[in-house]
Design a protein around this motif. Structure first.
Motif, mmCIF file in Angstrom:
data_model
loop_
_atom_site.group_PDB
_atom_site.id
_atom_site.type_symbol
_atom_site.label_atom_id
_atom_site.label_comp_id
_atom_site.label_asym_id
_atom_site.label_seq_id
_atom_site.Cartn_x
_atom_site.Cartn_y
_atom_site.Cartn_z
ATOM 1 N N ILE A 41 0.683 -1.194 -0.182
ATOM 2 C CA ILE A 41 -0.039 0.124 -0.007
ATOM 3 C C ILE A 41 0.792 1.255 0.060
ATOM 4 O O ILE A 41 0.525 2.220 -0.511
ATOM 5 C CB ILE A 41 -0.890 -0.027 1.211
ATOM 6 C CG1 ILE A 41 -2.114 1.031 0.884
ATOM 7 C CG2 ILE A 41 -0.415 0.257 2.722
ATOM 8 C CD1 ILE A 41 -3.305 0.918 1.858
ATOM 9 N N GLY A 42 2.214 1.026 0.739
ATOM 10 C CA GLY A 42 3.012 2.438 0.614
ATOM 11 C C GLY A 42 3.494 2.714 -0.786
ATOM 12 O O GLY A 42 3.184 3.938 -1.104
ATOM 13 N N GLY A 43 3.792 1.876 -1.443
ATOM 14 C CA GLY A 43 4.491 2.225 -2.922
ATOM 15 C C GLY A 43 3.023 2.589 -3.709
ATOM 16 O O GLY A 43 3.274 3.675 -4.556
ATOM 17 N N GLY A 44 1.878 1.908 -3.638
ATOM 18 C CA GLY A 44 0.671 2.360 -4.342
ATOM 19 C C GLY A 44 0.146 3.727 -4.137
ATOM 20 O O GLY A 44 0.149 4.244 -5.189
ATOM 21 N N LEU A 45 0.271 4.015 -2.782
ATOM 22 C CA LEU A 45 -0.325 5.335 -2.285
ATOM 23 C C LEU A 45 0.770 6.342 -2.953
ATOM 24 O O LEU A 45 0.406 7.391 -3.328
ATOM 25 C CB LEU A 45 -0.208 5.244 -0.973
ATOM 26 C CG LEU A 45 -0.857 6.598 -0.212
ATOM 27 C CD1 LEU A 45 -2.236 6.947 -0.797
ATOM 28 C CD2 LEU A 45 -0.856 6.609 1.314
ATOM 29 N N ALA A 46 2.079 6.311 -2.750
ATOM 30 C CA ALA A 46 3.092 6.982 -3.463
ATOM 31 C C ALA A 46 2.725 7.221 -4.761
ATOM 32 O O ALA A 46 2.935 8.554 -5.430
ATOM 33 C CB ALA A 46 4.539 6.595 -3.243
ATOM 34 N N VAL A 47 2.533 6.245 -5.647
ATOM 35 C CA VAL A 47 2.431 6.564 -7.103
ATOM 36 C C VAL A 47 1.070 7.422 -7.249
ATOM 37 O O VAL A 47 1.191 8.255 -8.109
ATOM 38 C CB VAL A 47 2.420 5.185 -7.742
ATOM 39 C CG1 VAL A 47 1.979 5.438 -9.086
ATOM 40 C CG2 VAL A 47 3.660 4.577 -7.696
ATOM 41 N N LEU A 48 0.117 7.038 -6.710
ATOM 42 C CA LEU A 48 -1.220 7.691 -6.809
ATOM 43 C C LEU A 48 -1.159 9.247 -6.338
ATOM 44 O O LEU A 48 -1.674 9.923 -7.179
ATOM 45 C CB LEU A 48 -2.107 6.787 -5.899
ATOM 46 C CG LEU A 48 -3.743 7.393 -6.182
ATOM 47 C CD1 LEU A 48 -4.379 7.342 -7.416
ATOM 48 C CD2 LEU A 48 -4.562 6.487 -5.165
ATOM 49 N N CYS A 49 -0.313 9.661 -5.194
ATOM 50 C CA CYS A 49 -0.229 10.797 -4.689
ATOM 51 C C CYS A 49 0.588 11.588 -5.920
ATOM 52 O O CYS A 49 0.244 12.737 -6.305
ATOM 53 C CB CYS A 49 0.621 10.838 -3.605
ATOM 54 S SG CYS A 49 -0.586 10.590 -1.999
ATOM 55 N N ALA A 50 1.611 10.824 -6.457
ATOM 56 C CA ALA A 50 2.287 11.410 -7.635
ATOM 57 C C ALA A 50 1.430 11.781 -8.638
ATOM 58 O O ALA A 50 1.499 12.943 -9.438
ATOM 59 C CB ALA A 50 3.710 10.588 -8.016
ATOM 60 N N LEU A 51 0.593 11.214 -9.232
ATOM 61 C CA LEU A 51 -0.201 11.266 -10.439
ATOM 62 C C LEU A 51 -1.129 12.384 -10.104
ATOM 63 O O LEU A 51 -1.264 13.178 -11.020
ATOM 64 C CB LEU A 51 -1.160 9.905 -10.381
ATOM 65 C CG LEU A 51 -0.383 8.974 -11.546
ATOM 66 C CD1 LEU A 51 -1.128 7.620 -11.479
ATOM 67 C CD2 LEU A 51 -0.456 9.323 -12.995
ATOM 68 N N PHE A 52 -1.910 12.408 -8.736
ATOM 69 C CA PHE A 52 -2.657 13.434 -8.367
ATOM 70 C C PHE A 52 -2.125 14.962 -8.540
ATOM 71 O O PHE A 52 -2.420 15.940 -9.089
ATOM 72 C CB PHE A 52 -3.287 13.540 -7.079
ATOM 73 C CG PHE A 52 -4.621 12.607 -7.059
ATOM 74 C CD1 PHE A 52 -5.719 13.505 -6.678
ATOM 75 C CD2 PHE A 52 -4.776 11.269 -7.297
ATOM 76 C CE1 PHE A 52 -7.123 12.732 -6.586
ATOM 77 C CE2 PHE A 52 -6.020 10.892 -7.467
ATOM 78 C CZ PHE A 52 -7.148 11.532 -6.862
ATOM 79 N N ASP A 53 -0.847 14.920 -8.270
ATOM 80 C CA ASP A 53 -0.161 16.192 -7.985
ATOM 81 C C ASP A 53 0.237 16.563 -9.536
ATOM 82 O O ASP A 53 0.214 17.553 -9.996
ATOM 83 C CB ASP A 53 1.336 16.142 -7.412
ATOM 84 C CG ASP A 53 0.983 16.266 -5.940
ATOM 85 O OD1 ASP A 53 -0.213 16.546 -5.455
ATOM 86 O OD2 ASP A 53 1.583 15.860 -4.963
ATOM 87 N N LEU A 54 0.905 15.634 -10.245
ATOM 88 C CA LEU A 54 1.479 15.906 -11.568
ATOM 89 C C LEU A 54 0.444 16.178 -12.453
ATOM 90 O O LEU A 54 0.566 17.176 -13.404
ATOM 91 C CB LEU A 54 2.267 14.685 -11.964
ATOM 92 C CG LEU A 54 3.262 14.827 -13.060
ATOM 93 C CD1 LEU A 54 4.445 15.790 -12.621
ATOM 94 C CD2 LEU A 54 3.788 13.133 -13.474
ATOM 95 N N MET A 55 -0.615 15.562 -12.583
ATOM 96 C CA MET A 55 -1.894 15.729 -13.595
ATOM 97 C C MET A 55 -2.859 16.532 -13.233
ATOM 98 O O MET A 55 -4.057 16.803 -13.754
ATOM 99 C CB MET A 55 -2.331 14.431 -14.012
ATOM 100 C CG MET A 55 -1.153 13.505 -14.558
ATOM 101 S SD MET A 55 -1.891 11.837 -15.009
ATOM 102 C CE MET A 55 -2.832 12.326 -16.386
ATOM 103 N N GLN A 56 -2.599 17.058 -11.808
ATOM 104 C CA GLN A 56 -3.624 18.197 -11.163
ATOM 105 C C GLN A 56 -5.044 17.553 -11.153
ATOM 106 O O GLN A 56 -5.985 18.255 -11.489
ATOM 107 C CB GLN A 56 -3.549 19.470 -12.136
ATOM 108 C CG GLN A 56 -2.261 20.130 -12.110
ATOM 109 C CD GLN A 56 -2.381 21.486 -12.724
ATOM 110 O OE1 GLN A 56 -2.501 21.480 -14.110
ATOM 111 N NE2 GLN A 56 -2.135 22.546 -12.129
ATOM 112 N N ILE A 57 -5.183 16.342 -10.680
ATOM 113 C CA ILE A 57 -6.400 15.558 -10.271
ATOM 114 C C ILE A 57 -7.032 16.139 -9.151
ATOM 115 O O ILE A 57 -6.054 15.745 -7.962
ATOM 116 C CB ILE A 57 -6.216 14.004 -10.502
ATOM 117 C CG1 ILE A 57 -5.654 13.808 -11.893
ATOM 118 C CG2 ILE A 57 -7.427 13.288 -10.206
ATOM 119 C CD1 ILE A 57 -4.979 12.046 -11.875
ATOM 120 N N ASP A 58 -8.190 16.471 -9.054
ATOM 121 C CA ASP A 58 -8.836 16.886 -7.535
ATOM 122 C C ASP A 58 -9.478 15.849 -7.092
ATOM 123 O O ASP A 58 -9.647 15.436 -6.263
ATOM 124 C CB ASP A 58 -9.508 18.118 -7.799
ATOM 125 C CG ASP A 58 -8.845 19.331 -8.287
ATOM 126 O OD1 ASP A 58 -7.726 19.701 -7.581
ATOM 127 O OD2 ASP A 58 -9.221 20.377 -9.126
#
Length: 505
Positions: A266-283
């Motif tokens: 879950i740690g690795g998956g959450l980090a990738v998801l957070c990166a996607l939200f920030d990078l692609m400006q997903i709210d």
């Protein structure tokens, strides 16, 4: 395909293996059964990209159990696909050869963009019809797929080598959740995903959907904590990250909604998801019900209903390389006519005839795609193009089989020593080579009085039989056929050129 038909899809993921069985009801597929086992095969891939024996055994044991549930299914109603771990593994053939025997069905290692296409199909087929522009994300064990599309049509598809298992092994290997570990993991994920900024700008999509493992797990945790059902927000991700950091370690994590088999990744998956939200400006991201396995099921329907995407892609690739369509049609028609003369022999598994015919047809159409690069070695360049192409609908082994047919359609056969151990491949190739000879003058070949068959009392010798008048009328073709017989002498297969009266020429 008739209503009531059972279909099955097997997804050999880097973290989990899944089996989805559905029944066709008026164009839609209703779930009958779903099985999932956490195999975590991606953990068994070392720095040299070799899959460990332990990881292979875990996969084999799971597929053996799946096999029991698939008893009685026909091959055209089952499709098994493998993703990033087996795309990377150098020793994948060792795993696959035994895995296919245990499962009882072929396993296709699919390219990243083909995985992305099937994920999009699976997601949108389980959503209400809409004209909205959709961004679909799937964070798997060792890869993340990002797709932009509208309706049922994907427009931009990419696969990135970042995933929950891979990132957990790299940045949370000791099982500790710290702010520094998350910072490093997110920065590294952004470095891999950075090009997505240009491909998927925020104004190019209306709604973001997340599919499968990581995103489903995060949505479950947030819902259990009182957040909106099936919705992931930036605030929710911040809250979850804080919970993991407060827990400190994987074995201390106590969160409702987090299953035991999800905790190590879950740690690795959450980090990738957070990166996607920030990078692609997903709210906000909606958790989708559809996934890769559902896309595989709906793809089975298309293949059965003569709307096979692969045929469309073959035509498109031919157009891109300005294939002579008239010559391609001649070779295609001739090779299929020749193959028909031997398709009912013991060498060919009858349940596979339609598939073999289709692949021979595709190879015939693409025979000359390499001519834009080189005339003398066009078969080598054509083979290279297919081995390195991203063609939606095709698995990597399918593209390689086509590449080897094109490579082998001319020249010496020693280069295909391994492939020629397969009888079906040998029959396809012999049909294709003879067709290329008969069409060498780039005009409609004269097939009257010409036949191709398996020699009497033999499973390794073939006969191309012609009337004497044909031989006299077409001396160049007759010469090339004699040369072709010589070419096959150093292989396990033999070819004879004979007159109708039985005289060897």
């Amino acid at each position: 395909m008739q209503n009531g038909q059972l279909l099955a899809a097997i997804d050999l993921g880097s973290n989990s293996f899944r089996l989805e069985i559905g029944v066709l009801e008026h164009g839609h597929i209703r779930r009958v059964e779903y099985l999932k086992e956490t195999v975590r095969q991606g953990n068994g891939l070392d720095a040299e990209r070799m899959l460990s024996q332990e990881a292979m055994v875990r996969g084999w044991d799971c597929l053996a159990r799946f096999s029991e549930r698939l008893s009685g299914f026909g091959t055209k109603h089952v499709r098994a696909v493998a993703t990033q771990t087996l795309r990377e593994a150098k020793n994948r053939e060792e795993f696959l050869s035994h895995a296919e025997k245990l499962l009882g069905f072929p396993i296709e290692v699919i390219p990243g963009r083909e995985e992305a296409r099937l994920i999009y199909s699976g997601v949108v087929n389980l959503l209400p019809q809409s004209e909205e522009k959709r961004l679909v994300v799937d964070i798997g064990g060792r890869s993340t797929e990002v797709i932009l599309g509208k309706g049922f049509k994907p427009q931009t598809l990419e696969s990135y080598r970042v995933g929950s298992v891979k990132w957990s092994m790299k940045y949370f290997a000791d099982g500790q959740f710290t702010p520094l570990a998350f910072d490093r993991a997110e920065v590294a994920a952004k470095a891999v995903l950075d090009e997505a900024l240009a491909l998927y700008p925020q104004n190019s999509w209306d709604v973001a959907y997340g599919s499968s493992g990581t995103i489903g797990a995060v949505a479950d945790v947030l819902q259990a904590a009182g957040w909106t059902e099936d919705v992931i927000t930036r605030d929710g991700l911040v809250w979850l990250k804080e919970k993991l950091i407060k827990a400190g370690r994987t074995d201390s994590l106590r969160l409702e909604g987090v299953k035991e088999d999800r905790k190590p990744v879950i740690g690795g998956g959450l980090a990738v998801l957070c990166a996607l939200f920030d990078l692609m400006q997903i709210d906000t991201m909606n958790a989708a019900q559809g996934a890769l396995r559902h896309g595989v099921l709906y793809d089975l329907l298309q293949r059965e209903d003569d709307t096979d995407l692969r045929s469309t892609m073959v035509l498109a690739l031919g157009n891109r390389f300005t294939v002579d369509s008239a010559q391609a049609a001649r070779v295609q028609k001739t090779s299929l006519a020749l193959f028909k003369g031997v398709q009912d022999t013991p060498l060919i598994e009858q349940s596979r005839v339609a598939r073999l015919v289709k692949k021979l047809s595709w190879a015939s159409h693409l025979l000359e795609i390499g001519t834009r690069i080189s005339h003398s070695d066009f078969h080598k360049h054509g083979a290279y193009i297919l081995d390195n192409a991203d063609l939606p609908g095709f698995s990597m082994p399918e593209l390689h089989r086509l590449s080897q047919l094109i490579l082998g359609h001319r020249g010496k056969l020693k280069k295909l020593e391994l492939e020629l151990k397969n009888a079906e491949f040998a029959v396809q190739l012999m049909s294709l080579r003879i067709a290329a000879i008969l069409c060498h003058a780039r005009r409609e070949p004269d097939l009257k009085g010409v036949s191709f068959k398996l020699a009497d009392n033999s499973n390794t010798s073939f006969v191309i039989q012609c009337k004497k008048s044909w031989i006299q009328q077409w001396p160049q073709s007759a010469h090339l056929l004699r040369e072709e017989c010589i070419a096959w002498q150093k292989t396990p297969w033999q070819l004879e050129f004979v007159e109708v009266n039985g005289k060897t020429i």
